[in-house]
Design an enzyme around this catalytic site. Structure first.
Site, PDB file in Angstrom:
ATOM      1  N   SER A  54      35.799  23.128  38.980  1.00  0.00           N
ATOM      2  CA  SER A  54      37.036  22.975  39.739  1.00  0.00           C
ATOM      3  C   SER A  54      36.710  22.605  41.189  1.00  0.00           C
ATOM      4  O   SER A  54      36.063  21.594  41.430  1.00  0.00           O
ATOM      5  CB  SER A  54      37.876  24.254  39.652  1.00  0.00           C
ATOM      6  OG  SER A  54      39.180  24.032  40.142  1.00  0.00           O
ATOM      7  N   ASP A 151      43.863  17.279  32.433  1.00  0.00           N
ATOM      8  CA  ASP A 151      43.480  18.416  33.259  1.00  0.00           C
ATOM      9  C   ASP A 151      44.729  19.209  33.639  1.00  0.00           C
ATOM     10  O   ASP A 151      45.590  18.725  34.375  1.00  0.00           O
ATOM     11  CB  ASP A 151      42.770  17.892  34.506  1.00  0.00           C
ATOM     12  CG  ASP A 151      42.154  18.974  35.358  1.00  0.00           C
ATOM     13  OD1 ASP A 151      42.854  19.960  35.663  1.00  0.00           O
ATOM     14  OD2 ASP A 151      40.969  18.841  35.728  1.00  0.00           O
ATOM     15  N   HIS A 219      41.311  23.215  32.015  1.00  0.00           N
ATOM     16  CA  HIS A 219      40.715  22.979  33.332  1.00  0.00           C
ATOM     17  C   HIS A 219      39.454  23.817  33.431  1.00  0.00           C
ATOM     18  O   HIS A 219      39.502  25.012  33.691  1.00  0.00           O
ATOM     19  CB  HIS A 219      41.707  23.354  34.438  1.00  0.00           C
ATOM     20  CG  HIS A 219      41.191  23.114  35.834  1.00  0.00           C
ATOM     21  ND1 HIS A 219      41.032  21.848  36.354  1.00  0.00           N
ATOM     22  CD2 HIS A 219      40.792  23.971  36.809  1.00  0.00           C
ATOM     23  CE1 HIS A 219      40.562  21.936  37.595  1.00  0.00           C
ATOM     24  NE2 HIS A 219      40.404  23.212  37.896  1.00  0.00           N
TER      25      HIS A 219
END
Length: 302
Positions: A54, A151, A219
């Protein structure tokens, strides 16, 4: 070694706000952490991998060449892995640029411009250079991009954020992919196509790079075994790895590369196996999934 994320700008900040007397020192934190690791033994490592997920994935992209420079003159194998760090400069459902606006605030507040790659800031504004799509093509250190084509953080915060979804039309779709209507799926497929186009552009021209873009709604897929390497973890069944590890029935060799003719047997591999094949040079891994809903190995968040 895990370095906890603590600065709010992917370890790229280098500023000071006189009004609040707050220092933004992400870049210095990154440098100090790496220097400390080098001093306690990493300098003698044969193989190193800078990885992040991330915001940490974005950091791995932003700092990949900087990290590689710490090992200049050594025989160390240095590579980077960015999981869910491919944040796109996408147009939201209201026609705006929500994520660009947010990134612009981060770049300005943290004074990030001075730490960004000059290969990008020499011709683009600093906010544009905080988006991976504008810098991955010029990274010299080998890097692997692992990302879900749908995502979910970007769907929620960039593509269809509440500030752009004025009537709440996307609320159900953002909670459950099965609730997305045909027009919403068209938007999501266009988002995937944007991501695929970026990965297949200048980034793919570097033989040292690799990627695994699967058609999942999630994600981050490297942090837990369920999506990294466990039985039943995600795979890409149409993954083709160029190299001597391919199964083949009819083939021939030209300039030390396999060119497969007529029939190629494809093997589904976990994300961990794909990354390890790439890292250790067993094969080139350039895997892009077919569009949703073809992949039944996903661990979807919504």
């Amino acid at each position: 070694v895990m370095i906890r994320y603590c600065d709010g700008a992917s370890f790229a900040g280098e500023g000071y706000d006189a009004g609040s007397r707050v220092y933004f020192r992400g870049q210095r934190i990154f440098n100090a952490a790496i220097q400390h690791l080098l001093s306690i033994g990493m300098s003698s490592a044969d193989q190193v991998l800078l990885a992040g997920g991330s915001a940490g994935g974005l950091s791995a992209i932003l700092h990949c060449d900087q990290f590689g420079a710490f090992f200049a003159g050594r025989s160390t194998t240095v590579k980077c892995l960015a999981d869910a760090g491919l944040f796109l400069d996408a147009v939201d459902v209201a026609g705006g640029h929500t994520l660009r606006s947010y990134f612009g605030g981060v770049v300005a507040t943290h004074r990030v411009a001075q730490t960004l790659p000059r290969s990008c800031t020499g011709h683009l504004d600093a906010t544009s250079c905080f988006f991976p799509q504008n810098i991955i093509g010029s990274i010299k250190t080998p890097i692997f991009l692992l990302n879900a084509a749908y995502d979910t953080w970007q769907i929620h915060e960039s593509l269809a954020p509440d500030v752009a979804d004025h009537g709440g039309a996307w609320r159900a779709c953002k909670s459950n992919r099965l609730a997305c209507n045909a027009s919403q799926m068209k938007v999501l497929q266009a988002f995937r196509e944007q991501m695929v186009g970026i990965v297949e552009g200048a980034f793919s021209r570097s033989k040292g790079n690799g990627f695994f873009i699967n058609s999942c709604f999630t994600h981050g897929q490297s942090k837990v075994p369920a999506t990294w390497n466990a039985n039943g973890s995600p795979t890409i069944h149409n993954k083709v790895s160029t190299g001597y590890q391919l199964d083949f029935k009819v083939g021939y060799i030209v300039h030390a590369h396999w060119f497969i003719h007529l029939c190629l047997v494809l093997r589904a591999q976990s994300i961990a196996k794909s990354v390890s094949d790439w890292y250790f040079g067993r094969a080139e891994v350039r895997a892009i999934d077919c569009p949703y809903p073809c992949d039944h190995t996903c661990h979807n968040d919504i």
